[in-house]
Motif scaffolding. Structure first.
Motif, PDB file in Angstrom:
ATOM      1  N   UNK B  24     -21.900 -14.335 -30.629  1.00 28.39           N
ATOM      2  CA  UNK B  24     -22.574 -13.640 -29.544  1.00 28.39           C
ATOM      3  C   UNK B  24     -21.981 -13.878 -28.175  1.00 28.39           C
ATOM      4  N   UNK B  25     -21.056 -14.833 -28.069  1.00 27.61           N
ATOM      5  CA  UNK B  25     -20.510 -15.173 -26.753  1.00 27.61           C
ATOM      6  C   UNK B  25     -19.499 -14.131 -26.285  1.00 27.61           C
ATOM      7  N   UNK B  26     -19.249 -14.142 -24.989  1.00 29.33           N
ATOM      8  CA  UNK B  26     -18.299 -13.196 -24.405  1.00 29.33           C
ATOM      9  C   UNK B  26     -16.879 -13.735 -24.506  1.00 29.33           C
ATOM     10  N   UNK B  27     -15.967 -12.849 -24.871  1.00 32.53           N
ATOM     11  CA  UNK B  27     -14.550 -13.211 -24.933  1.00 32.53           C
ATOM     12  C   UNK B  27     -13.914 -12.838 -23.599  1.00 32.53           C
ATOM     13  N   UNK B  28     -13.980 -13.756 -22.649  1.00 30.42           N
ATOM     14  CA  UNK B  28     -13.496 -13.442 -21.308  1.00 30.42           C
ATOM     15  C   UNK B  28     -11.980 -13.438 -21.282  1.00 30.42           C
ATOM     16  N   UNK B  29     -11.468 -12.433 -20.603  1.00 30.28           N
ATOM     17  CA  UNK B  29     -10.029 -12.214 -20.635  1.00 30.28           C
ATOM     18  C   UNK B  29      -9.258 -13.370 -20.029  1.00 30.28           C
ATOM     19  N   UNK B  30      -9.771 -13.947 -18.951  1.00 24.97           N
ATOM     20  CA  UNK B  30      -9.064 -15.072 -18.323  1.00 24.97           C
ATOM     21  C   UNK B  30      -9.014 -16.275 -19.258  1.00 24.97           C
ATOM     22  N   UNK B  31     -10.124 -16.522 -19.959  1.00 23.60           N
ATOM     23  CA  UNK B  31     -10.136 -17.615 -20.927  1.00 23.60           C
ATOM     24  C   UNK B  31      -9.083 -17.398 -22.000  1.00 23.60           C
ATOM     25  N   UNK B  32      -9.031 -16.186 -22.500  1.00 24.71           N
ATOM     26  CA  UNK B  32      -8.118 -15.889 -23.598  1.00 24.71           C
ATOM     27  C   UNK B  32      -6.667 -15.987 -23.162  1.00 24.71           C
ATOM     28  N   UNK B  33      -6.373 -15.525 -21.941  1.00 28.18           N
ATOM     29  CA  UNK B  33      -4.975 -15.624 -21.524  1.00 28.18           C
ATOM     30  C   UNK B  33      -4.592 -17.067 -21.262  1.00 28.18           C
ATOM     31  N   UNK B  34      -5.556 -17.895 -20.922  1.00 27.54           N
ATOM     32  CA  UNK B  34      -5.267 -19.322 -20.803  1.00 27.54           C
ATOM     33  C   UNK B  34      -5.097 -19.934 -22.188  1.00 27.54           C
ATOM     34  N   UNK B  35      -5.995 -19.562 -23.092  1.00 33.48           N
ATOM     35  CA  UNK B  35      -5.967 -20.121 -24.448  1.00 33.48           C
ATOM     36  C   UNK B  35      -4.661 -19.824 -25.159  1.00 33.48           C
ATOM     37  N   UNK B  36      -4.189 -18.589 -25.030  1.00 26.02           N
ATOM     38  CA  UNK B  36      -3.004 -18.188 -25.789  1.00 26.02           C
ATOM     39  C   UNK B  36      -1.734 -18.161 -24.943  1.00 26.02           C
ATOM     40  N   UNK B  37      -1.889 -18.480 -23.652  1.00 26.37           N
ATOM     41  CA  UNK B  37      -0.701 -18.572 -22.817  1.00 26.37           C
ATOM     42  C   UNK B  37       0.049 -17.274 -22.636  1.00 26.37           C
TER      43      UNK B  37
END
Lengths: 200, 200
Positions: B24-37
């Motif tokens: 149910x959580x949001x997949x925030x784009x900034x988080x993801x670009x940090x996570x996957x570099x």
DNA sequence: AAGTTTATAATTGGTACCAATTTTGTATCC
DNA sequence: GGATACAAAATTGGTACCAATTATAAACTT
């Protein structure tokens, strides 16, 4: 601003369905942004949406392309539809309410009328409404959406299919039979009808 | 450069499958670009791909989110898988070559071995390989891919399912039975086994 | 003249920045 | 103290530009 990309995805899907693009051709982003009068980001997003649903193909560094018609994927996708829709025939019989059956009866009759005298461009929409309503009797909304996607994958050029009068008259008759089978909850008969209807 | 977006889509799908994100959580784009570099464009493209496949949700101006676990979509998607996979049981029996059957036998035995002594993180992969190989006997590649997508939609947190030893032992036994049914081309029995296997 | 190589153009993929929308925190009013 | 209105921050959507790749055309070789 109400999300251009989603609008473009819908319009593009509709244009694909109505055969506006030649099979196998490339959907160039510049062409599409000219066609729909939007920027490139919405176009890219829409293309990626449809590629995710496998309505169009994608090749790395080459872009998105329309499915070829001669592709034998078509037959295979039809086989998937048969499996799903016949597999749910029992659920349809169990889940169909009286209101849904009368609505289906109405849509089946409307389809028959359009065959005889109505505007042919409404045939597809009415047919679609009938089948969506039928499948919705199962109460399984994800399945209804999935079959919608599959339908878009099978008929890249449906126009030709709606020109054969004898065929669409048979379709109309089959719709009526399906409603009858649903009414008496004869799921085996319904499954048989659905199979024939899809594969015809 | 070999298409970041596709790589990210795969990694993200894998992380979703292994329950790295809370339901149910949001997949925030900034988080993801940090996570996957990576940059934001690949992230957006990957998100849109998965949204197109309905692996994640999308809301206009709000973003992409993980499916909730309590969602009853799960049961409905399972019902779709039952319809498809049992619907193809006949095609599986007809299409299975001798080589494919021996390969399935091998995978089924490998799964059993891992249950007893192997690394548990390989259970899911081996199980997946078994079912992919099984379905591929139908010769219907689009169906195999579709079921892959559906599988990703049903198990947002599969980890918990692979901890119950009794259950995976039964799964291993069922795999063997499926291969047997396939070998003697008893499609009705195979369908029954598949239904149980999915819904267990 | 046919095939190959090279240069040019067209197309997609990615980055950085700005606009629009939503969310969150804070002050205000009752 | 709680609800409301407002302002600030966070987040997504879009635009414009540049890089990387592919397709096309021209020149060169044999």
């Amino acid at each position: 601003m109400s999300d251009d990309a989603e609008i473009i995805a819908d319009r593009l899907a509709q244009d694909l369905r109505s055969g506006q693009f030649t099979a196998g051709s490339w959907l160039k982003q510049v062409d599409l942004q000219a066609r729909y009068g939007v920027g490139r980001a919405p176009v890219r997003k829409a293309l990626e949406t449809l590629a995710g649903r496998r309505l169009i193909r994608y090749e790395k560094n080459r872009g998105y392309s329309v499915h070829p018609t001669d592709d034998d994927d078509t037959k295979q996708v039809l086989a998937i539809r048969v499996a799903i829709e016949t597999g749910f025939s029992e659920a349809l019989c169990l889940g169909a309410s009286a209101e849904q059956i009368t609505e289906l009866q109405r849509l089946a009759e409307q389809f028959s009328q359009i065959v005889q005298s109505g505007p042919f461009d409404q045939l597809y929409e009415t047919n679609l409404a009938f089948h969506r309503t039928l499948l919705r009797c199962s109460g399984n909304e994800p399945m209804v959406n999935l079959v919608d996607d599959l339908r878009l994958r099978t008929s890249p050029a449906p126009a030709s299919q709606w020109l054969n009068r004898a065929r669409i008259e048979r379709s109309a008759a089959e719709h009526i039979k399906m409603v009858d089978a649903l009414r008496v909850k004869d799921s085996a008969e319904l499954a048989k009808l659905i199979r024939r209807h899809i594969l015809q």
